[in-house]
Scaffold this motif. Sequence first.
Motif, PDB file in Angstrom:
ATOM      1  N   GLY A  38       0.781  -1.231   0.000  1.00 15.63           N
ATOM      2  CA  GLY A  38       0.000   0.000   0.000  1.00 15.63           C
ATOM      3  C   GLY A  38       0.812   1.280   0.000  1.00 15.63           C
ATOM      4  O   GLY A  38       0.559   2.182   0.794  1.00 15.63           O
ATOM      5  N   CYS A  39       1.791   1.366  -0.909  1.00 16.15           N
ATOM      6  CA  CYS A  39       2.589   2.589  -1.045  1.00 16.15           C
ATOM      7  C   CYS A  39       1.648   3.792  -1.210  1.00 16.15           C
ATOM      8  O   CYS A  39       0.730   3.757  -2.022  1.00 16.15           O
ATOM      9  CB  CYS A  39       3.499   2.465  -2.267  1.00 16.15           C
ATOM     10  N   PRO A  40       1.868   4.853  -0.433  1.00 17.55           N
ATOM     11  CA  PRO A  40       0.979   6.014  -0.531  1.00 17.55           C
ATOM     12  C   PRO A  40       0.998   6.670  -1.910  1.00 17.55           C
ATOM     13  O   PRO A  40       0.018   7.291  -2.317  1.00 17.55           O
ATOM     14  CB  PRO A  40       1.492   6.974   0.538  1.00 17.55           C
ATOM     15  N   GLN A  41       2.105   6.527  -2.630  1.00 20.79           N
ATOM     16  CA  GLN A  41       2.203   7.142  -3.944  1.00 20.79           C
ATOM     17  C   GLN A  41       1.755   6.199  -5.073  1.00 20.79           C
ATOM     18  O   GLN A  41       1.101   6.629  -6.009  1.00 20.79           O
ATOM     19  CB  GLN A  41       3.640   7.584  -4.201  1.00 20.79           C
ATOM     20  N   HIS A  42       2.111   4.922  -4.979  1.00 20.87           N
ATOM     21  CA  HIS A  42       1.862   4.000  -6.090  1.00 20.87           C
ATOM     22  C   HIS A  42       0.913   2.853  -5.765  1.00 20.87           C
ATOM     23  O   HIS A  42       0.577   2.072  -6.640  1.00 20.87           O
ATOM     24  CB  HIS A  42       3.190   3.400  -6.578  1.00 20.87           C
ATOM     25  N   GLY A  43       0.516   2.724  -4.512  1.00 18.95           N
ATOM     26  CA  GLY A  43      -0.392   1.647  -4.132  1.00 18.95           C
ATOM     27  C   GLY A  43      -1.776   1.891  -4.705  1.00 18.95           C
ATOM     28  O   GLY A  43      -2.105   2.991  -5.143  1.00 18.95           O
ATOM     29  N   PRO A  44      -2.580   0.870  -4.715  1.00 19.79           N
ATOM     30  CA  PRO A  44      -3.936   1.017  -5.271  1.00 19.79           C
ATOM     31  C   PRO A  44      -4.762   2.008  -4.458  1.00 19.79           C
ATOM     32  O   PRO A  44      -4.725   1.982  -3.228  1.00 19.79           O
ATOM     33  CB  PRO A  44      -4.506  -0.393  -5.189  1.00 19.79           C
TER      34      PRO A  44
END
Length: 148
Positions: free
Chosen positions: A81-87
């Motif tokens: 859950g990356c804040p920039q690249h996560g869904p």
Amino acid sequence: MGQAGSGSGTDARGWVSTQAGAHLRGRRVRDTGPEIALRSAVHALGMRFRLQRQVVGRCKPDLVFMGRRLAVFVDGCFWHGCPQHGPQAFRGPNADRWRQKLRDNQERDRRNDAALADAGWRVVRLWECEIKADVMAAARQVQRAFQS
């Protein structure tokens, strides 16, 4: 009832197999491109490590510096859950399951970080996107933790 890889149906855990999710089947769990790139860069900086060594409980960091009690994790942008690249949103028949899966992954990460800290370990977590953007900067971040 179909198999998860069959393109339709539901698997034993209740996941509905869809064409939109086909690209996620069979993804590597370890030895991903970003992990290998980071390992090479860290090794080039003179640091030696172990891979996937179980250190505390069931926790297996991607890179383990036993003598320094340093654990390094390479977190996939999608799975953690990356804040920039996560869904940002999920659609389809498995939307609730995906949201729960990512919450479970993030909770496990927090538990592992806490267990490692309680056992006297330091933790470095790097997003795969950080490594892809500048692998040497990511390796230097590990080096700073290694030297401290």
